[in-house]
Design a protein around this motif. Structure first.
Motif, mmCIF file in Angstrom:
data_model
loop_
_atom_site.group_PDB
_atom_site.id
_atom_site.type_symbol
_atom_site.label_atom_id
_atom_site.label_comp_id
_atom_site.label_asym_id
_atom_site.label_seq_id
_atom_site.Cartn_x
_atom_site.Cartn_y
_atom_site.Cartn_z
ATOM 1 N N SER A 18 -6.003 0.213 -4.649
ATOM 2 C CA SER A 18 -5.176 0.490 -6.492
ATOM 3 C C SER A 18 -4.258 1.274 -5.905
ATOM 4 C CB SER A 18 -6.293 1.050 -7.742
ATOM 5 O OG SER A 18 -6.404 2.618 -6.766
ATOM 6 N N ALA A 19 -3.340 2.403 -5.038
ATOM 7 C CA ALA A 19 -2.417 3.010 -5.151
ATOM 8 C C ALA A 19 -2.092 1.524 -4.407
ATOM 9 C CB ALA A 19 -2.029 3.882 -4.289
ATOM 10 N N VAL A 20 -1.727 1.118 -3.756
ATOM 11 C CA VAL A 20 -1.224 0.024 -2.807
ATOM 12 C C VAL A 20 -0.628 -0.528 -3.271
ATOM 13 C CG1 VAL A 20 -1.685 -1.580 -1.347
ATOM 14 C CG2 VAL A 20 -2.886 0.349 -0.070
ATOM 15 N N CYS A 21 -1.223 -1.015 -4.425
ATOM 16 C CA CYS A 21 -0.937 -2.619 -5.838
ATOM 17 C C CYS A 21 -0.346 -2.252 -6.363
ATOM 18 C CB CYS A 21 -2.589 -2.875 -6.560
ATOM 19 S SG CYS A 21 -3.788 -3.604 -5.335
ATOM 20 N N GLU A 22 -0.119 -1.493 -6.659
ATOM 21 C CA GLU A 22 0.410 0.152 -7.755
ATOM 22 C C GLU A 22 2.334 0.208 -7.068
ATOM 23 O OE1 GLU A 22 1.709 4.243 -10.186
ATOM 24 O OE2 GLU A 22 -0.251 4.185 -10.281
ATOM 25 N N ASP A 49 8.359 6.282 -0.644
ATOM 26 C CA ASP A 49 7.690 6.054 -1.120
ATOM 27 C C ASP A 49 7.223 5.040 -0.101
ATOM 28 O OD1 ASP A 49 8.218 7.598 -3.461
ATOM 29 O OD2 ASP A 49 9.198 5.477 -3.857
ATOM 30 N N ALA A 50 5.643 5.622 0.094
ATOM 31 C CA ALA A 50 4.058 4.249 1.137
ATOM 32 C C ALA A 50 2.392 4.962 0.614
ATOM 33 C CB ALA A 50 4.851 5.246 2.736
ATOM 34 N N GLU A 51 1.841 4.150 0.484
ATOM 35 C CA GLU A 51 0.582 4.108 1.389
ATOM 36 C C GLU A 51 0.393 2.895 2.373
ATOM 37 O OE1 GLU A 51 -1.341 5.547 -1.003
ATOM 38 O OE2 GLU A 51 0.007 6.079 -2.855
ATOM 39 N N ARG A 52 -1.464 3.996 2.854
ATOM 40 C CA ARG A 52 -1.967 3.463 3.762
ATOM 41 C C ARG A 52 -2.753 2.065 3.469
ATOM 42 N NH1 ARG A 52 -4.913 6.001 8.653
ATOM 43 N NH2 ARG A 52 -4.604 3.983 9.872
ATOM 44 N N LEU A 53 -2.560 1.180 4.083
ATOM 45 C CA LEU A 53 -3.074 -0.363 3.804
ATOM 46 C C LEU A 53 -4.712 0.193 4.080
ATOM 47 C CD1 LEU A 53 -3.610 -2.706 2.164
ATOM 48 C CD2 LEU A 53 -3.196 -4.065 4.459
ATOM 49 N N LEU A 54 -5.244 0.691 2.824
ATOM 50 C CA LEU A 54 -7.513 0.890 3.387
ATOM 51 C C LEU A 54 -7.641 0.406 1.971
ATOM 52 C CD1 LEU A 54 -6.867 4.141 4.703
ATOM 53 C CD2 LEU A 54 -7.258 2.104 6.075
ATOM 54 N N ASP A 97 -2.470 -0.360 8.539
ATOM 55 C CA ASP A 97 -0.645 -0.329 8.279
ATOM 56 C C ASP A 97 -0.281 0.897 7.185
ATOM 57 O OD1 ASP A 97 -0.857 -0.594 11.424
ATOM 58 O OD2 ASP A 97 -0.041 -2.564 10.866
ATOM 59 N N TRP A 98 0.829 0.995 7.237
ATOM 60 C CA TRP A 98 1.718 1.448 6.002
ATOM 61 C C TRP A 98 2.339 0.385 4.698
ATOM 62 C CZ3 TRP A 98 1.141 6.197 4.623
ATOM 63 C CH2 TRP A 98 -0.450 7.012 4.695
ATOM 64 N N ILE A 99 2.153 0.365 4.246
ATOM 65 C CA ILE A 99 3.984 -0.382 2.691
ATOM 66 C C ILE A 99 4.153 0.263 2.303
ATOM 67 C CG2 ILE A 99 3.624 -1.976 1.063
ATOM 68 C CD1 ILE A 99 0.903 -2.545 1.787
#
Length: 124
Positions: A35-39, A25-30, A95-97
């Motif tokens: 909200s998706a990054v926080c989730e 699972d990954a989200e780009r930090l933008l 960058d991506w988390i």
């Protein structure tokens, strides 16, 4: 399998390896993904402990003095702090988390992410 890898390492000939396909699972930090990054960052507690969180440019510069962060002009940028087994890691905008198969969070620069991962359609 491990014995084959050890045997290959002990050979004089150079071997090539390919990563095993795994789902992450990954989200780009933008800002538009915040909200998706926080989730992603707060889905359960990562095994390494601690909590991932957003940080201001000033806080990022204080925590990582060797990082090139201009606190005067970077207020619009977004940063995140993620706990890892090796200590906290600063993630910068773009960058991506990644939440790996072990449940831990990792930071990945965008260029490396784009050459390493591809979108999985209809993942379950």
């Amino acid at each position: 399998r491990a014995a084959n890898i050890i045997a290959a390492i002990n050979r004089e000939n150079e071997m090539q390896f390919r990563t095993c396909p795994v789902m992450i699972d990954a989200e780009r930090l933008l800002w538009e993904n915040w909200s998706a990054v926080c989730e992603l960052m707060h889905d359960d507690m990562p095994p390494s402990g601690g909590r991932a969180r957003g940080v201001t440019p000033k806080e990022a510069a204080e925590l990582f003095p060797d990082a090139d962060i201009d606190t005067e002009t970077s207020d619009a940028l977004i940063y995140a702090l993620i706990p890892t087994e090796d200590g906290d890691v600063l993630v910068t905008e773009g960058d991506w988390i990644i939440r790996g198969v072990d449940g831990d969070l990792y930071a990945c620069p965008n260029d490396l992410f784009e050459t390493t991962y591809e979108v999985v359609e209809n993942a379950t």
